[in-house]
Design a protein around this motif. Structure first.
Motif, PDB file in Angstrom:
ATOM      1  N   MET A   1       0.836  -1.172   0.000  1.00  0.00           N
ATOM      2  CA  MET A   1       0.000   0.000   0.000  1.00  0.00           C
ATOM      3  C   MET A   1       0.887   1.243   0.000  1.00  0.00           C
ATOM      4  N   GLU A   2       0.585   2.190  -0.861  1.00  0.00           N
ATOM      5  CA  GLU A   2       1.391   3.390  -1.017  1.00  0.00           C
ATOM      6  C   GLU A   2       1.116   4.401   0.105  1.00  0.00           C
ATOM      7  N   THR A   3       2.185   5.023   0.580  1.00  0.00           N
ATOM      8  CA  THR A   3       2.069   6.030   1.630  1.00  0.00           C
ATOM      9  C   THR A   3       1.481   7.316   1.075  1.00  0.00           C
ATOM     10  N   LYS A   4       0.508   7.877   1.781  1.00  0.00           N
ATOM     11  CA  LYS A   4      -0.098   9.156   1.402  1.00  0.00           C
ATOM     12  C   LYS A   4       0.640  10.268   2.150  1.00  0.00           C
ATOM     13  N   TYR A   5       1.086  11.270   1.428  1.00  0.00           N
ATOM     14  CA  TYR A   5       1.811  12.388   2.021  1.00  0.00           C
ATOM     15  C   TYR A   5       0.844  13.529   2.300  1.00  0.00           C
ATOM     16  N   LEU A   6       0.775  13.953   3.574  1.00  0.00           N
ATOM     17  CA  LEU A   6      -0.114  15.033   3.969  1.00  0.00           C
ATOM     18  C   LEU A   6       0.691  16.307   4.201  1.00  0.00           C
ATOM     19  N   SER A   7       0.155  17.429   3.766  1.00  0.00           N
ATOM     20  CA  SER A   7       0.816  18.710   4.004  1.00  0.00           C
ATOM     21  C   SER A   7       0.671  19.089   5.475  1.00  0.00           C
TER      22      SER A   7
ATOM     23  N   TRP B   1       0.243   5.396  10.841  1.00  0.00           N
ATOM     24  CA  TRP B   1      -0.990   4.790  10.354  1.00  0.00           C
ATOM     25  C   TRP B   1      -2.098   5.789  10.663  1.00  0.00           C
ATOM     26  N   LEU B   2      -2.881   6.172   9.673  1.00  0.00           N
ATOM     27  CA  LEU B   2      -4.052   7.019   9.897  1.00  0.00           C
ATOM     28  C   LEU B   2      -5.253   6.097  10.022  1.00  0.00           C
ATOM     29  N   LEU B   3      -5.886   6.139  11.177  1.00  0.00           N
ATOM     30  CA  LEU B   3      -7.010   5.247  11.463  1.00  0.00           C
ATOM     31  C   LEU B   3      -8.315   5.831  10.920  1.00  0.00           C
TER      32      LEU B   3
ATOM     33  N   VAL C   1       0.524   6.943   6.218  1.00  0.00           N
ATOM     34  CA  VAL C   1       0.655   8.362   5.902  1.00  0.00           C
ATOM     35  C   VAL C   1       1.991   8.893   6.395  1.00  0.00           C
ATOM     36  N   SER C   2       2.405   9.955   5.748  1.00  0.00           N
ATOM     37  CA  SER C   2       3.532  10.741   6.212  1.00  0.00           C
ATOM     38  C   SER C   2       2.948  12.101   6.586  1.00  0.00           C
ATOM     39  N   LEU C   3       2.946  12.393   7.875  1.00  0.00           N
ATOM     40  CA  LEU C   3       2.328  13.630   8.357  1.00  0.00           C
ATOM     41  C   LEU C   3       3.217  14.825   8.076  1.00  0.00           C
TER      42      LEU C   3
END
Length: 179
Positions: A1-7, A79-81, A115-117
């Protein structure tokens, strides 16, 4: 699963939502800042929950930690729940570099996404107020907070004892400043 990058701004929205959920009725100021080499979120509020209580909620959205013993920063993926909260997915820590922060690795919880916060740090600061209608409100809040820190029961401005330690039997009305 690909990591989602958050601003940093997207991360600040998650912080705001988590605070609203956990402390309904408390108005928080949540401000994100992006600067050369990093990003942070500043959280402030007037009265209400303690800084420690807010840190427990807002701190889960930090993507870095700093080990002052070796002057080294370490980063975390999360991990974003489904409920919007976050837990650390993986972080190398600093103990492999003679530091004090242990490595962390948590398996994927059900429904979580990697995610990457966007904020390295989240700083929380409780204020007493920008302005007060009356000074008595501030004095009573400070005295109540002093009692809480010392494990002393706050019985109001004229009935509290032990504010200066367990052997103190004076009523708070006899204190300097005349609470």
């Amino acid at each position: 699963m690909e990591t989602k990058y958050l601003s940093c701004a997207e991360t600040a929205r998650l912080v705001r939502a988590a605070l609203k959920k956990n402390f309904p009725g408390v108005k928080f100021s949540v401000r994100s800042s992006v600067y050369s080499g990093g990003a942070s979120i500043d959280v402030s509020w007037v009265l209400g929950p303690t800084t420690k209580e807010v840190d427990a909620i807002a701190g889960q959205y930090e993507s870095a930690d700093f080990d002052g013993s070796i002057d080294m920063e370490t980063r975390y993926d999360h991990w974003l729940l489904p409920d919007g909260s976050a837990i650390v997915k993986h972080g190398p820590g600093t103990d492999g570099s003679m530091g004090n922060i242990p490595a962390v690795s948590n398996p994927m919880p059900p429904g979580a996404i990697p995610v990457s916060l966007g904020a390295h740090y989240v700083q929380c600061q409780r204020r007493y107020a920008d302005r007060w209608e009356g000074e008595t409100t501030l004095i009573n809040q400070v005295a109540a907070d002093m009692c809480k820190l010392q494990g002393v029961a706050w019985n109001g401005p004229n009935l509290t004892t032990g504010l200066f330690g367990s052997g103190d039997t004076n009523k708070s009305a006899n204190m300097p400043g005349g609470f």
